[in-house]
Design a protein around this motif. Structure first.
Motif, PDB file in Angstrom:
ATOM      1  N   TYR A 108       4.118 -15.129 -15.214  1.00  0.00           N
ATOM      2  CA  TYR A 108       4.962 -13.820 -16.531  1.00  0.00           C
ATOM      3  C   TYR A 108       6.561 -14.795 -15.692  1.00  0.00           C
ATOM      4  O   TYR A 108       7.235 -14.681 -16.456  1.00  0.00           O
ATOM      5  CB  TYR A 108       5.718 -12.793 -16.349  1.00  0.00           C
ATOM      6  CG  TYR A 108       3.932 -11.899 -16.244  1.00  0.00           C
ATOM      7  CD1 TYR A 108       4.330 -11.596 -17.862  1.00  0.00           C
ATOM      8  CD2 TYR A 108       3.288 -10.928 -16.822  1.00  0.00           C
ATOM      9  CE1 TYR A 108       2.499 -10.949 -19.156  1.00  0.00           C
ATOM     10  CE2 TYR A 108       2.030 -10.914 -16.625  1.00  0.00           C
ATOM     11  CZ  TYR A 108       2.076 -10.396 -18.163  1.00  0.00           C
ATOM     12  OH  TYR A 108       1.323  -9.922 -18.852  1.00  0.00           O
ATOM     13  N   SER A 148      -1.121  -4.144 -10.906  1.00  0.00           N
ATOM     14  CA  SER A 148      -1.495  -4.879 -12.441  1.00  0.00           C
ATOM     15  C   SER A 148      -2.352  -4.533 -13.243  1.00  0.00           C
ATOM     16  O   SER A 148      -3.038  -5.092 -14.798  1.00  0.00           O
ATOM     17  CB  SER A 148      -3.376  -6.037 -11.724  1.00  0.00           C
ATOM     18  OG  SER A 148      -4.329  -5.252 -10.908  1.00  0.00           O
ATOM     19  N   TYR A 154      -0.909  -7.565  -7.105  1.00  0.00           N
ATOM     20  CA  TYR A 154      -1.318  -7.651  -8.257  1.00  0.00           C
ATOM     21  C   TYR A 154      -2.960  -8.039  -7.831  1.00  0.00           C
ATOM     22  O   TYR A 154      -3.176  -7.526  -7.954  1.00  0.00           O
ATOM     23  CB  TYR A 154      -0.529  -9.175  -8.903  1.00  0.00           C
ATOM     24  CG  TYR A 154      -1.689  -9.077 -10.220  1.00  0.00           C
ATOM     25  CD1 TYR A 154      -1.670  -8.296 -11.464  1.00  0.00           C
ATOM     26  CD2 TYR A 154      -2.398  -9.947  -9.879  1.00  0.00           C
ATOM     27  CE1 TYR A 154      -1.942  -8.946 -12.510  1.00  0.00           C
ATOM     28  CE2 TYR A 154      -3.609 -10.600 -11.054  1.00  0.00           C
ATOM     29  CZ  TYR A 154      -3.103  -9.741 -12.446  1.00  0.00           C
ATOM     30  OH  TYR A 154      -3.992 -10.174 -13.886  1.00  0.00           O
ATOM     31  N   LEU A 182      -0.685  -5.609 -17.216  1.00  0.00           N
ATOM     32  CA  LEU A 182      -0.651  -7.135 -16.896  1.00  0.00           C
ATOM     33  C   LEU A 182      -2.028  -7.371 -16.882  1.00  0.00           C
ATOM     34  O   LEU A 182      -3.283  -7.446 -17.744  1.00  0.00           O
ATOM     35  CB  LEU A 182       0.186  -7.207 -15.458  1.00  0.00           C
ATOM     36  CG  LEU A 182       1.082  -7.011 -15.156  1.00  0.00           C
ATOM     37  CD1 LEU A 182       0.804  -7.573 -13.872  1.00  0.00           C
ATOM     38  CD2 LEU A 182       2.596  -7.547 -16.317  1.00  0.00           C
ATOM     39  N   LEU A 189       8.491  -7.380 -15.794  1.00  0.00           N
ATOM     40  CA  LEU A 189       7.368  -7.623 -15.810  1.00  0.00           C
ATOM     41  C   LEU A 189       6.038  -6.656 -15.872  1.00  0.00           C
ATOM     42  O   LEU A 189       4.868  -6.800 -16.330  1.00  0.00           O
ATOM     43  CB  LEU A 189       7.924  -9.154 -14.772  1.00  0.00           C
ATOM     44  CG  LEU A 189       7.319  -9.606 -14.602  1.00  0.00           C
ATOM     45  CD1 LEU A 189       7.779 -10.468 -13.205  1.00  0.00           C
ATOM     46  CD2 LEU A 189       5.771  -9.078 -14.061  1.00  0.00           C
ATOM     47  N   LEU A 190       6.169  -5.564 -14.602  1.00  0.00           N
ATOM     48  CA  LEU A 190       5.032  -4.483 -14.969  1.00  0.00           C
ATOM     49  C   LEU A 190       4.922  -3.946 -15.449  1.00  0.00           C
ATOM     50  O   LEU A 190       3.380  -3.912 -15.211  1.00  0.00           O
ATOM     51  CB  LEU A 190       5.225  -4.504 -13.475  1.00  0.00           C
ATOM     52  CG  LEU A 190       6.109  -5.412 -11.551  1.00  0.00           C
ATOM     53  CD1 LEU A 190       5.909  -4.271 -10.809  1.00  0.00           C
ATOM     54  CD2 LEU A 190       4.345  -5.552 -11.865  1.00  0.00           C
ATOM     55  N   ILE A 231       7.935 -13.867  -5.718  1.00  0.00           N
ATOM     56  CA  ILE A 231       7.203 -13.512  -6.555  1.00  0.00           C
ATOM     57  C   ILE A 231       5.919 -13.450  -5.908  1.00  0.00           C
ATOM     58  O   ILE A 231       5.160 -12.822  -6.350  1.00  0.00           O
ATOM     59  CB  ILE A 231       7.264 -14.743  -7.757  1.00  0.00           C
ATOM     60  CG1 ILE A 231       6.372 -14.333  -9.047  1.00  0.00           C
ATOM     61  CG2 ILE A 231       6.454 -16.173  -7.043  1.00  0.00           C
ATOM     62  CD1 ILE A 231       6.602 -13.227  -9.460  1.00  0.00           C
ATOM     63  N   MET A 237       4.335 -10.053  -5.297  1.00  0.00           N
ATOM     64  CA  MET A 237       4.166  -9.956  -6.157  1.00  0.00           C
ATOM     65  C   MET A 237       3.580  -9.882  -6.793  1.00  0.00           C
ATOM     66  O   MET A 237       2.073  -9.223  -7.185  1.00  0.00           O
ATOM     67  CB  MET A 237       5.522  -9.701  -7.491  1.00  0.00           C
ATOM     68  CG  MET A 237       5.574  -8.736  -8.083  1.00  0.00           C
ATOM     69  SD  MET A 237       6.697  -8.680  -9.654  1.00  0.00           S
ATOM     70  CE  MET A 237       7.853  -8.272  -8.449  1.00  0.00           C
ATOM     71  N   ASN A 238       2.579 -11.696  -6.616  1.00  0.00           N
ATOM     72  CA  ASN A 238       1.099 -11.730  -6.645  1.00  0.00           C
ATOM     73  C   ASN A 238       0.257 -11.051  -5.753  1.00  0.00           C
ATOM     74  O   ASN A 238      -1.291 -10.819  -6.119  1.00  0.00           O
ATOM     75  CB  ASN A 238       1.081 -13.241  -6.594  1.00  0.00           C
ATOM     76  CG  ASN A 238       0.918 -14.130  -7.818  1.00  0.00           C
ATOM     77  OD1 ASN A 238       2.072 -13.414  -8.844  1.00  0.00           O
ATOM     78  ND2 ASN A 238       0.727 -14.837  -8.048  1.00  0.00           N
ATOM     79  N   PRO A 251       2.052 -12.365 -12.079  1.00  0.00           N
ATOM     80  CA  PRO A 251       3.045 -11.816 -12.058  1.00  0.00           C
ATOM     81  C   PRO A 251       3.558 -13.452 -12.390  1.00  0.00           C
ATOM     82  O   PRO A 251       4.860 -13.564 -12.786  1.00  0.00           O
ATOM     83  CB  PRO A 251       3.649 -11.594 -10.823  1.00  0.00           C
ATOM     84  CG  PRO A 251       2.678 -10.906 -10.347  1.00  0.00           C
ATOM     85  CD  PRO A 251       0.968 -11.158 -10.710  1.00  0.00           C
ATOM     86  N   THR A 295      11.811  -6.661 -12.655  1.00  0.00           N
ATOM     87  CA  THR A 295      10.873  -6.305 -11.979  1.00  0.00           C
ATOM     88  C   THR A 295       9.999  -5.540 -12.633  1.00  0.00           C
ATOM     89  O   THR A 295       9.120  -5.597 -13.160  1.00  0.00           O
ATOM     90  CB  THR A 295      10.668  -6.146 -10.773  1.00  0.00           C
ATOM     91  OG1 THR A 295      11.588  -6.860  -9.917  1.00  0.00           O
ATOM     92  CG2 THR A 295       9.540  -5.393 -10.136  1.00  0.00           C
TER      93      THR A 295
END
Length: 313
Positions: free
Chosen positions: A255, A245, A238, A248, A205-206, A231, A234-235, A252, A202
């Protein structure tokens, strides 16, 4: 069939541990008359020294017996030695990497290898990785962070830059979670291990690192921990929060498809969900052999992921 998640300890490494047992506080314990001795380094995470960990002929015979035609062999996480001075860590890493490279070279049709690196000194880690790949290894296995620092910490930049230059496979393998709430019923292994992978993945990714170091091929152990299965949350973050966000370039969910994942999940429904979420070309067979919790033999139907991770077209 490939197996991307196996572990082995060459004789040269065992000899080094015996020669340096005081330096690394190594101890051998007979816990059960029906089992082999357990090895502990610095009073942490003792593990059974099964013959398959240290007997090359037995390892290769077992691999052949279950139909694994090619295995990617990694150092064992208990021997990362991150909690020692980097001179000691690098010394063992050199021994480990050279011996694995020699073994893989002698059995090139059956084996490829990953290195261990001095993550406690990122400049040394970059050198370890470069030397190991010059010797024929395909990348490195590393822990999910160090001393409270996640892998996106700027201190690790030299290592990531080298990994990106080398287009290395970087296998992120968790260490046992030390949350005191888990100290019962094998929970450090049952949920602590995938939780450590979840935190590390995580963070990567972030942080935007998957864009910055897009040539690194990051493999996540144990199906990516819990990340693929939350996920959606997480979206949603975002969409709602700039803190999620800002770094990015895409959602997410997208990704997720920039990592690779092994199949060490022990549940076909979970594996099917993962394949639908990230695509079969991002999943590779893995077993975690020869640990107690191993999926042996590994799932055999993910040739696309094996080829993409190894760069085979």
């Amino acid at each position: 069939m490939h197996d991307f998640h196996t572990h082995f300890i060459p004789n040269e490494v065992m000899d080094w541990i015996k020669d340096n047992k005081e330096k690394v506080n190594a101890s051998w314990i007979k816990k059960n008359p029906n089992k082999e001795e357990f090895l502990s380094i610095n009073d942490k995470w003792a593990f059974e020294l099964k013959e398959e960990f240290i007997d090359a002929e037995l390892y290769l015979a077992d691999k052949e017996r279950v139909g694994v035609t090619h295995a990617i062999v990694s150092p064992i996480p208990q021997l990362f030695l991150y909690d020692f001075p980097s001179e000691i860590t690098s010394e063992l890493a050199t021994v480990y990497n050279q011996s694995l490279a020699k073994w893989c070279q002698s059995n090139s049709k059956q084996l490829s290898g990953l290195a261990t690196v001095s993550l406690n000194n990122p400049d040394l880690a970059a050198r370890d990785l470069r030397d190991a790949m010059d010797a024929g290894l395909r990348g490195a296995i590393i822990g999910p962070g160090l001393n409270g620092k996640l892998l996106s910490d700027p201190s690790f930049t030299p290592f990531w830059e080298e990994a990106n230059t080398q287009k290395a496979i970087i296998f992120i393998h968790p260490l046992l979670c030390e949350d005191p709430r888990l100290n019962q019923r094998m929970m450090p292994n049952l949920i602590g291990v995938p939780w450590e992978t979840t935190i590390s993945a995580t963070d990567l990714l972030l942080s935007g690192m998957l864009d910055t170091y897009s040539d690194v091929r990051i493999l996540l152990a144990h199906g990516g921990g819990f990340l693929p299965y939350q996920i959606g949350r997480m979206n949603k973050g975002y969409e709602m929060w700039p803190l999620v966000s800002n770094a990015l370039q895409k959602e997410p969910t997208e990704y997720l498809k920039d990592f690779w994942y092994d199949t060490v999940l022990w549940n076909p429904n979970t594996l099917e969900y993962l394949a639908k979420s990230v695509g079969e070309e991002r999943i590779v067979p893995g077993s975690d052999f020869p640990f107690d919790l191993c999926a042996w033999p590994p799932a055999s139907n993910f040739a696309k992921g094996a080829n993409s991770l190894l760069g085979i077209k």
